[in-house]
Design an enzyme around this catalytic site. Structure first.
Site, PDB file in Angstrom:
ATOM      1  N   ASP A  11       0.860  -1.177   0.000  1.00  0.00           N
ATOM      2  CA  ASP A  11       0.000   0.000   0.000  1.00  0.00           C
ATOM      3  C   ASP A  11       0.901   1.233   0.000  1.00  0.00           C
ATOM      4  O   ASP A  11       2.096   1.145   0.266  1.00  0.00           O
ATOM      5  CB  ASP A  11      -0.903   0.001   1.245  1.00  0.00           C
ATOM      6  CG  ASP A  11      -1.799   1.229   1.285  1.00  0.00           C
ATOM      7  OD1 ASP A  11      -2.420   1.545   0.255  1.00  0.00           O
ATOM      8  OD2 ASP A  11      -1.854   1.906   2.327  1.00  0.00           O
ATOM      9  N   SER A  12       0.279   2.384  -0.247  1.00  0.00           N
ATOM     10  CA  SER A  12       1.038   3.634  -0.213  1.00  0.00           C
ATOM     11  C   SER A  12       1.490   3.990   1.206  1.00  0.00           C
ATOM     12  O   SER A  12       2.352   4.845   1.374  1.00  0.00           O
ATOM     13  CB  SER A  12       0.165   4.762  -0.773  1.00  0.00           C
ATOM     14  OG  SER A  12      -1.048   4.829  -0.048  1.00  0.00           O
ATOM     15  N   TYR A  43      -0.398   8.479  -2.558  1.00  0.00           N
ATOM     16  CA  TYR A  43      -0.340   8.183  -3.992  1.00  0.00           C
ATOM     17  C   TYR A  43      -1.525   8.847  -4.721  1.00  0.00           C
ATOM     18  O   TYR A  43      -1.449   9.139  -5.897  1.00  0.00           O
ATOM     19  CB  TYR A  43      -0.451   6.675  -4.251  1.00  0.00           C
ATOM     20  CG  TYR A  43       0.781   5.838  -3.976  1.00  0.00           C
ATOM     21  CD1 TYR A  43       1.907   6.341  -3.337  1.00  0.00           C
ATOM     22  CD2 TYR A  43       0.813   4.497  -4.381  1.00  0.00           C
ATOM     23  CE1 TYR A  43       3.022   5.530  -3.098  1.00  0.00           C
ATOM     24  CE2 TYR A  43       1.915   3.689  -4.162  1.00  0.00           C
ATOM     25  CZ  TYR A  43       3.020   4.206  -3.514  1.00  0.00           C
ATOM     26  OH  TYR A  43       4.108   3.409  -3.286  1.00  0.00           O
ATOM     27  N   CYS A  74      -3.964  -0.994  -1.998  1.00  0.00           N
ATOM     28  CA  CYS A  74      -4.219   0.417  -2.286  1.00  0.00           C
ATOM     29  C   CYS A  74      -5.277   0.587  -3.383  1.00  0.00           C
ATOM     30  O   CYS A  74      -5.116   0.079  -4.501  1.00  0.00           O
ATOM     31  CB  CYS A  74      -2.902   1.038  -2.741  1.00  0.00           C
ATOM     32  SG  CYS A  74      -3.005   2.796  -3.062  1.00  0.00           S
ATOM     33  N   THR A  76      -5.957   3.246  -4.987  1.00  0.00           N
ATOM     34  CA  THR A  76      -5.396   4.066  -6.063  1.00  0.00           C
ATOM     35  C   THR A  76      -4.570   3.209  -7.022  1.00  0.00           C
ATOM     36  O   THR A  76      -4.757   3.274  -8.240  1.00  0.00           O
ATOM     37  CB  THR A  76      -4.520   5.188  -5.454  1.00  0.00           C
ATOM     38  OG1 THR A  76      -5.322   5.950  -4.553  1.00  0.00           O
ATOM     39  CG2 THR A  76      -3.942   6.082  -6.512  1.00  0.00           C
ATOM     40  N   GLU A 152      -5.294   9.545   9.285  1.00  0.00           N
ATOM     41  CA  GLU A 152      -3.869   9.565   9.658  1.00  0.00           C
ATOM     42  C   GLU A 152      -3.664  10.380  10.944  1.00  0.00           C
ATOM     43  O   GLU A 152      -2.765  10.117  11.726  1.00  0.00           O
ATOM     44  CB  GLU A 152      -3.027  10.177   8.528  1.00  0.00           C
ATOM     45  CG  GLU A 152      -3.149   9.431   7.220  1.00  0.00           C
ATOM     46  CD  GLU A 152      -1.982   8.520   6.895  1.00  0.00           C
ATOM     47  OE1 GLU A 152      -0.891   8.771   7.406  1.00  0.00           O
ATOM     48  OE2 GLU A 152      -2.187   7.554   6.123  1.00  0.00           O
ATOM     49  N   CYS A 186     -11.061   3.062  -0.850  1.00  0.00           N
ATOM     50  CA  CYS A 186      -9.737   3.514  -0.405  1.00  0.00           C
ATOM     51  C   CYS A 186      -9.432   2.821   0.914  1.00  0.00           C
ATOM     52  O   CYS A 186     -10.328   2.621   1.741  1.00  0.00           O
ATOM     53  CB  CYS A 186      -9.761   5.032  -0.229  1.00  0.00           C
ATOM     54  SG  CYS A 186      -8.343   5.709   0.630  1.00  0.00           S
ATOM     55  N   THR A 187      -8.167   2.478   1.082  1.00  0.00           N
ATOM     56  CA  THR A 187      -7.740   1.722   2.271  1.00  0.00           C
ATOM     57  C   THR A 187      -8.203   2.318   3.603  1.00  0.00           C
ATOM     58  O   THR A 187      -8.523   1.584   4.531  1.00  0.00           O
ATOM     59  CB  THR A 187      -6.198   1.679   2.312  1.00  0.00           C
ATOM     60  OG1 THR A 187      -5.706   3.005   2.078  1.00  0.00           O
ATOM     61  CG2 THR A 187      -5.635   0.717   1.303  1.00  0.00           C
ATOM     62  N   HIS A 188      -8.201   3.656   3.673  1.00  0.00           N
ATOM     63  CA  HIS A 188      -8.472   4.299   4.960  1.00  0.00           C
ATOM     64  C   HIS A 188      -9.960   4.338   5.329  1.00  0.00           C
ATOM     65  O   HIS A 188     -10.304   4.540   6.484  1.00  0.00           O
ATOM     66  CB  HIS A 188      -7.966   5.741   4.946  1.00  0.00           C
ATOM     67  CG  HIS A 188      -6.476   5.875   4.926  1.00  0.00           C
ATOM     68  ND1 HIS A 188      -5.704   5.354   3.924  1.00  0.00           N
ATOM     69  CD2 HIS A 188      -5.626   6.473   5.795  1.00  0.00           C
ATOM     70  CE1 HIS A 188      -4.435   5.640   4.157  1.00  0.00           C
ATOM     71  NE2 HIS A 188      -4.358   6.312   5.294  1.00  0.00           N
TER      72      HIS A 188
HETATM   73  N1  DGL Z   1      -3.856   3.907  -0.014  1.00  0.00           N
HETATM   74  C1  DGL Z   1      -4.541   4.937  -0.766  1.00  0.00           C
HETATM   75  C2  DGL Z   1      -5.777   4.327  -1.443  1.00  0.00           C
HETATM   76  O1  DGL Z   1      -6.305   3.308  -1.026  1.00  0.00           O
HETATM   77  C3  DGL Z   1      -4.932   6.115   0.104  1.00  0.00           C
HETATM   78  C4  DGL Z   1      -3.779   6.995   0.511  1.00  0.00           C
HETATM   79  C5  DGL Z   1      -3.044   7.590  -0.662  1.00  0.00           C
HETATM   80  O2  DGL Z   1      -3.555   8.510  -1.335  1.00  0.00           O
HETATM   81  O3  DGL Z   1      -1.951   7.123  -0.917  1.00  0.00           O
HETATM   82  O4  DGL Z   1      -6.230   4.857  -2.424  1.00  0.00           O
END
Ligand code: DGL
Length: 270
Positions: A11-12, A43, A74, A76, A152, A186-188
């Protein structure tokens, strides 16, 4: 024959741990190697070219750890850099197609909403996947760029007024659209589920992409007799701030992470 090699997840940053959590639930005896690109996060605001370059480097690192398959946790990367998988010598799993399929299965009125980073929304990948399965579906996609920094910062509780107001503002078009299913692209975002549920109400089903990819990986491993019955260890690699990652990981995974299980790697010089 069982394959005892670990599963690779990248992941990012630390958000991909929401996917790791689902993999541990679904496959408790698999070993996991996680790479979080904490030195280059986010990312979601970058160009497609840069996201692909980073994804290739992250995949190269995981291959150096002899993983049996790779999961792009991720949203993205899964949306814009899926074609980097064509170059891989191991199976690749992304979080867009499985979540899209599940959303189509769940939706009763055919109105599906997707939230993600700017890059994810711009890619149109979820919409394309959904329409492949149900050409009559109606899809709304909304970028929620402030969700990642909120999480975060540790601001994600469902009773936090700032969280609730931010969620309300982003999700208003989804309420007006009348979606009955929402993909957390998105992961978060699963971390914000409580607040999202409060804003959307019980009538909207939330699809956690991590849960869906974990089920797909479990099925693949079992169908091909590649599952490990004797593992269960996780090791973490990051491109910056391993101490901060260790603390956050312990919170997100709800278990204490040993400090020697988190190492820093120089992702630019593999
Ligand atoms: N991990 C990214 C996603 O799931 C979120 C954080 C980022 O923008 O890197 O899209």
């Amino acid at each position: 024959m069982a394959d005892k090699r670990p599963i690779g997840v990248f992941d990012s940053g630390l958000g991909g741990l929401t996917v790791v959590k689902e993999i541990i639930k679904e496959l408790p005896f698999e070993d996991i190697i996680y790479f979080g690109d904490t030195g280059r996060v986010p990312y979601g605001t970058r160009s497609v070219e840069t996201i692909k370059k980073y994804a290739r480097q992250d995949e190269k690192f995981l291959l150096s750890q002899d993983v049996k398959l790779i999961i792009a946790a991720c949203g993205t990367v899964s949306s814009v850099a899926g074609d980097t998988a064509k170059e891989l010598p191991v199976p690749f799993f992304e979080v867009v197609s499985h979540a899209s399929r599940q959303a189509v299965n769940e939706s009763k009125n055919g109105k599906i909403a997707v939230i993600g980073t700017n890059a994810t929304v711009k890619s149109g990948q979820h919409k394309a996947e959904i329409l492949k399965i149900n050409p009559n579906a109606e899809v709304i996609t909304v970028a929620c760029p402030l969700f990642v920094p909120l999480v975060e910062e540790g601001w994600y509780k469902g009773d936090d007024i700032i969280v609730l107001e931010t969620v309300k503002r982003y999700l208003q078009p989804i309420i007006e659209f009348g979606a009955d299913t929402l993909i957390l692209g998105c992961t978060h975002y699963p971390v914000l589920s409580e607040a999202i549920k409060k804003v959307l109400g019980d009538g909207v089903v939330l699809i956690n992409a991590g849960t869906e990819v974990a089920k797909a990986v479990a099925k693949y491993l079992k169908d091909n007799s590649l599952d490990n019955q004797n593992g269960g260890e996780a090791e973490f690699f990051v491109s910056d701030k391993p101490d901060f990652f260790k603390e956050q990981a312990s919170v997100l995974l709800e278990c204490e992470i040993d400090e020697n299980k988190v190492q820093k790697v120089d992702i630019n010089n593999l």
